[in-house]
Design a protein around this motif. Structure first.
Motif, PDB file in Angstrom:
ATOM      1  N   ALA A 119       0.744   2.309  -9.112  1.00 52.08           N
ATOM      2  CA  ALA A 119      -0.422   1.558  -8.670  1.00 52.08           C
ATOM      3  C   ALA A 119      -0.450   0.137  -9.225  1.00 52.08           C
ATOM      4  CB  ALA A 119      -1.694   2.296  -9.079  1.00 52.08           C
ATOM      5  N   GLU A 172       1.277   4.288  -2.864  1.00 52.30           N
ATOM      6  CA  GLU A 172       0.950   5.675  -2.536  1.00 52.30           C
ATOM      7  C   GLU A 172       2.106   6.620  -2.804  1.00 52.30           C
ATOM      8  OE1 GLU A 172      -2.258   5.011   1.123  1.00 52.30           O
ATOM      9  OE2 GLU A 172      -0.131   5.351   1.569  1.00 52.30           O
ATOM     10  N   THR A 195       2.224  11.173   1.626  1.00 53.23           N
ATOM     11  CA  THR A 195       0.888  10.639   1.421  1.00 53.23           C
ATOM     12  C   THR A 195       0.652  10.403  -0.064  1.00 53.23           C
ATOM     13  OG1 THR A 195      -0.249  12.748   1.057  1.00 53.23           O
ATOM     14  CG2 THR A 195       0.154  12.097   3.344  1.00 53.23           C
ATOM     15  N   ALA A 196      -0.475   9.794  -0.390  1.00 56.40           N
ATOM     16  CA  ALA A 196      -0.819   9.600  -1.798  1.00 56.40           C
ATOM     17  C   ALA A 196      -1.068  10.936  -2.489  1.00 56.40           C
ATOM     18  CB  ALA A 196      -2.067   8.716  -1.898  1.00 56.40           C
ATOM     19  N   GLU A 197      -1.467  11.949  -1.727  1.00 56.33           N
ATOM     20  CA  GLU A 197      -1.761  13.267  -2.302  1.00 56.33           C
ATOM     21  C   GLU A 197      -0.505  14.106  -2.505  1.00 56.33           C
ATOM     22  OE1 GLU A 197      -3.394  12.028   0.431  1.00 56.33           O
ATOM     23  OE2 GLU A 197      -5.032  11.287  -0.849  1.00 56.33           O
ATOM     24  N   LYS A 235       0.836  -1.204   0.000  1.00 55.51           N
ATOM     25  CA  LYS A 235       0.000   0.000   0.000  1.00 55.51           C
ATOM     26  C   LYS A 235       0.870   1.254   0.000  1.00 55.51           C
ATOM     27  CE  LYS A 235      -3.630   2.310   2.743  1.00 55.51           C
ATOM     28  NZ  LYS A 235      -2.934   3.560   3.108  1.00 55.51           N
ATOM     29  N   ARG A 236       1.853   1.297   0.881  1.00 56.37           N
ATOM     30  CA  ARG A 236       2.690   2.489   0.994  1.00 56.37           C
ATOM     31  C   ARG A 236       3.513   2.708  -0.272  1.00 56.37           C
ATOM     32  NH1 ARG A 236       2.110   6.547   2.866  1.00 56.37           N
ATOM     33  NH2 ARG A 236       4.188   6.999   3.657  1.00 56.37           N
TER      34      ARG A 236
END
Length: 732
Positions: free
Chosen positions: A428, A423, A661-663, A419-420
């Motif tokens: 992906a 992100e 973060t993903a953002e 996941k990390r």
């Protein structure tokens, strides 16, 4: 007349002047070198009998008897009462333990003055100094000895394990006559009188060859039958007053003839050229992950030492080896991978070596079939990541311990990496290729480990071992329960996106719905009226007396080896307010005995993240001195590599206030009042981001090589889109 003397910068130089035999274990560790493929301890190249020369080649595990490890005390907190009985131990096989074999020392050196060969036992050693060049990843040594005839001779040597050629080690020695003109004779050899713990040898000699300036041999690992070739070529040159010898050793799983050719090729290239290539490559690695701050020199020296070993521990074949807990620096923990890799080291490598860190995901994913079998072994479903493993993916924990089926947070630790990675890198596809399947299977595992408590209308997670390892039989440990909750929740969330992966392994919509339901009903210990989180059910009822605690006398006490609650704040910080985190820091600080090398840096990280800067600085300094000062009296077993990763987190995520973060990147700096500057380099979506923080400003510069923008938020301000090649200054 003044003579200019080069100043040793203690931030990047570490030196010890001693030839004491009793220090050789510790010094062998602190002066060890590696490139992730080859590991060379800092032993004297003359290989005295007490010198503990050790040399390891990644992935070449051998089988050995339990005596390699030594049975734990029956009262030890980690032993299982049913597995430590004489009857149980009698079933342990003769080849029950795997580790890397200690192979012949590849750059051994023989020196003779006149007709006397130097020996630490027969000659007077006037000085013996080893110096580690932390910024070059090489070791220097100066040795001056006197023979019975009063002749004094000096040897200055330098060695490195190449960061360019993963199978190459180079050594250069300069020998000077100080008060005589006796003839000198120098020669290299492979020192074969080596063994693993308790005198057990884990290799057998195969083919050999020996000529005047080149020699080599095969080592065949016991039980596994792997063939490691070692070849050494030498080159000698003399002047009127000095004699030089260069040794070029090549080792690895390759044909002996190939090792010979490569050693000779390195000799033809020359020591200086090989050393220049090594230094340039290592400098590039350092610059790509730089951290600079102006703390006291002892703290910075220890921090840089830890960073050096993180660089040296990452293998060029990490997809096969992972990152062993002590790299290749010593026999402790038998070169196995633990949760240290997934939970502690991965975040560091993700932010500093994002392209290479994917190999750690491949390492875990490629072993998924073995993890499924491991779950079945313990009566569970899905995939259970072994507590300790190596290249074969099986559980390698000593069979008389209680950790195999109880330290179960490691499965979610591993799943979280996928996941990390997605992100922070923006890749992906990793979830489609590997991450979704891994996450589904570990969710299945946790679902099978939960137990419904009808009386309380909730799911419990009973009969587990706390990561603090002073309490190995417990229920509802908050750290493990939070991980199980995350894994079940996240698996249910991504099910609709990765339906094809789910279908391929038989995960249905109903099963995913059950995961979400179980997570919603899983009991998670909440802060009490004072804001304190109980580590596990019943912890508050334990004895508050911490005196005399040891690993054979601890289960009755509130003493913790390392604080699980504070470790939980790293991935799950958003669940808890700053005030709650501060209160728990104070509560568990009073109860933490730092029996683990991860405790001090973890305490520094947790303190820095909630603004307890003075406390963070104290713990950071202590952690940075862990190996150099032998704080826990176990340095001789190898470097505490993962401690360096947590120290990095304390500095970058704690004092730097960085969140990836993903953002985008978020900065909420928390610079200690004792520092004037902190600078570091990280990556987001593979874009290089250089950050410098002072008390007056924050400067952010992006690399120009990739046309990638980076969203950044400073403090409570809004997001700003920074363009490639830009340099932006934010006032404070």
């Amino acid at each position: 007349m003044s003579v200019e003397v080069a100043t040793r910068d203690p931030r990047f130089r570490y030196w010890v002047q001693s030839a004491k035999k009793e220090l050789e274990g510790k010094l062998g560790t602190t002066f060890s070198l590696s490139n992730g493929m080859l590991g060379l301890r800092g032993a004297h190249e003359e290989c005295p009998a007490w010198g503990r020369p050790e040399f390891y080649v990644a992935a070449t595990y051998a089988d050995g008897p339990a005596e390699l490890l030594g049975f734990h005390d029956t009262d030890h907190i980690l032993t299982h009462p049913d597995r430590i009985t004489p009857q149980a131990l009698a079933t342990v096989g003769r080849q029950s333990i795997q580790t890397l074999p200690n192979l012949p020392f590849p750059v051994a050196l023989r020196i003779a003055v006149g007709d006397e060969t130097f020996s630490f036992e027969t000659h007077k050693v006037l000085t013996s100094e080893r110096m580690l060049e932390i910024d070059h990843a090489c070791m220097q040594r100066t040795l001056v000895f006197r023979d019975k005839a009063g002749r004094r001779t000096r040897i200055d040597s330098s060695r490195f394990v190449s960061m360019v050629d993963p199978n190459l080690i180079c050594l250069r020695a300069r020998v000077q006559r100080l008060n005589h003109d006796a003839p000198l004779a120098l020669g290299g050899f492979l020192y074969e009188d080596v063994s693993n713990t308790n005198g057990i040898r884990l290799w057998q000699a195969g083919r050999r060859f020996a000529e005047e300036t080149v020699r080599g041999m095969e080592c065949i690992t016991v039980g596994t039958g792997l063939t490691v070739a070692i070849a050494q070529a030498e080159q000698i040159r003399e002047t009127a007053t000095e004699t030089f010898i260069d040794l070029f050793a090549v080792a690895g799983e390759m044909p002996l003839d190939v090792a010979r050719e490569r050693a000779q090729a390195a000799r033809a290239k020359g020591y200086d050229a090989c050393a220049d290539d090594h230094r340039q490559q290592y400098q590039a690695i350092r610059e790509a992950s730089r951290v600079e701050f102006d703390a006291n020199a002892a703290t910075v020296q220890g921090f840089n030492f830890g960073q050096m070993h993180l660089h040296m521990a990452f293998s060029p074949v990490a997809e096969k080896t992972g990152v062993p807990i002590k790299g290749l620096t010593g026999h402790g923990y038998r070169f196995l991978t633990f949760w240290d890799m997934d939970f502690h080291m991965f975040p560091y490598y993700l932010m500093t070596r994002p392209r290479e860190v994917r190999k750690l995901l491949e390492y875990r994913f490629n072993q998924l079939p073995q993890y499924r079998r491991n779950a079945q072994r313990w009566g569970a479903a899905g995939a259970q990541v072994p507590w300790e493993t190596n290249t074969r993916g099986e559980e390698e924990t000593a069979p008389w311990l209680c950790l195999q089926e109880r330290e179960i947070h490691i499965s979610a630790d591993a799943a979280y990496m996928f996941k990390r990675y997605a992100e922070v890198t923006g890749d992906a596809q990793v979830m489609q290729d590997m991450g979704a399947e891994f996450t589904f299977e570990t969710a299945r595992f946790y679902a099978s480990r939960l137990r419904w408590n009808a009386a309380k209308h909730r799911y419990d997670l009973p009969d587990i071992g706390c990561p603090d390892q002073y309490h190995t039989f417990a229920d509802n440990n908050i750290f493990i329960s939070l991980w199980a909750h995350w894994n079940l929740t996240y698996a249910a969330e991504i099910y609709p996106t990765y339906g094809s992966v789910a279908t391929a392994i038989g995960v249905s919509a109903e099963e995913a719905r059950q995961w979400a339901e179980m997570a919603g009903k899983l009991y998670l210990i909440e802060p009490d009226a004072d804001g304190i989180i109980e580590e596990f059910d019943g912890f508050f009822g334990l004895d508050a007396d911490l005196d005399g605690i040891s690993e054979t006398y601890c289960r009755h006490s509130q003493a913790v080896k390392q604080p699980d609650v504070l470790a939980a704040f790293i991935p799950f910080e958003a669940r808890y307010s700053r005030e709650i985190r501060r209160r728990n820091w104070a509560f568990y600080n009073a109860r933490t005995l730092h029996g683990s090398s991860l405790s001090l840096p973890g305490m520094a990280y947790a303190a820095a993240r909630c603004g307890l800067n003075d406390e963070a600085l104290y713990n950071l300094h202590q952690s940075c001195r862990m190996d150099l000062d032998d704080v826990n009296l176990d340095t001789e077993r190898g470097v505490h590599v993962s401690g360096g990763a947590v120290e990095w987190g304390a500095v970058v995520n704690g004092f730097g206030g960085l969140d990836a973060t993903a953002e985008g990147l978020i900065l909420q700096p928390n610079l200690p009042r004792q520092w004037t500057r902190l600078a570091f380099t990280v990556y987001w979506h593979f874009q290089k981001v250089d950050i410098e923080i002072t008390h007056d400003a924050i400067t952010v510069a992006l690399g120009a090589a990739r046309p990638c923008t980076v969203p950044l938020r400073v403090g409570d301000n809004g997001w700003r889109e920074l363009s490639a090649g830009s340099r932006t200054v934010f006032g404070r």
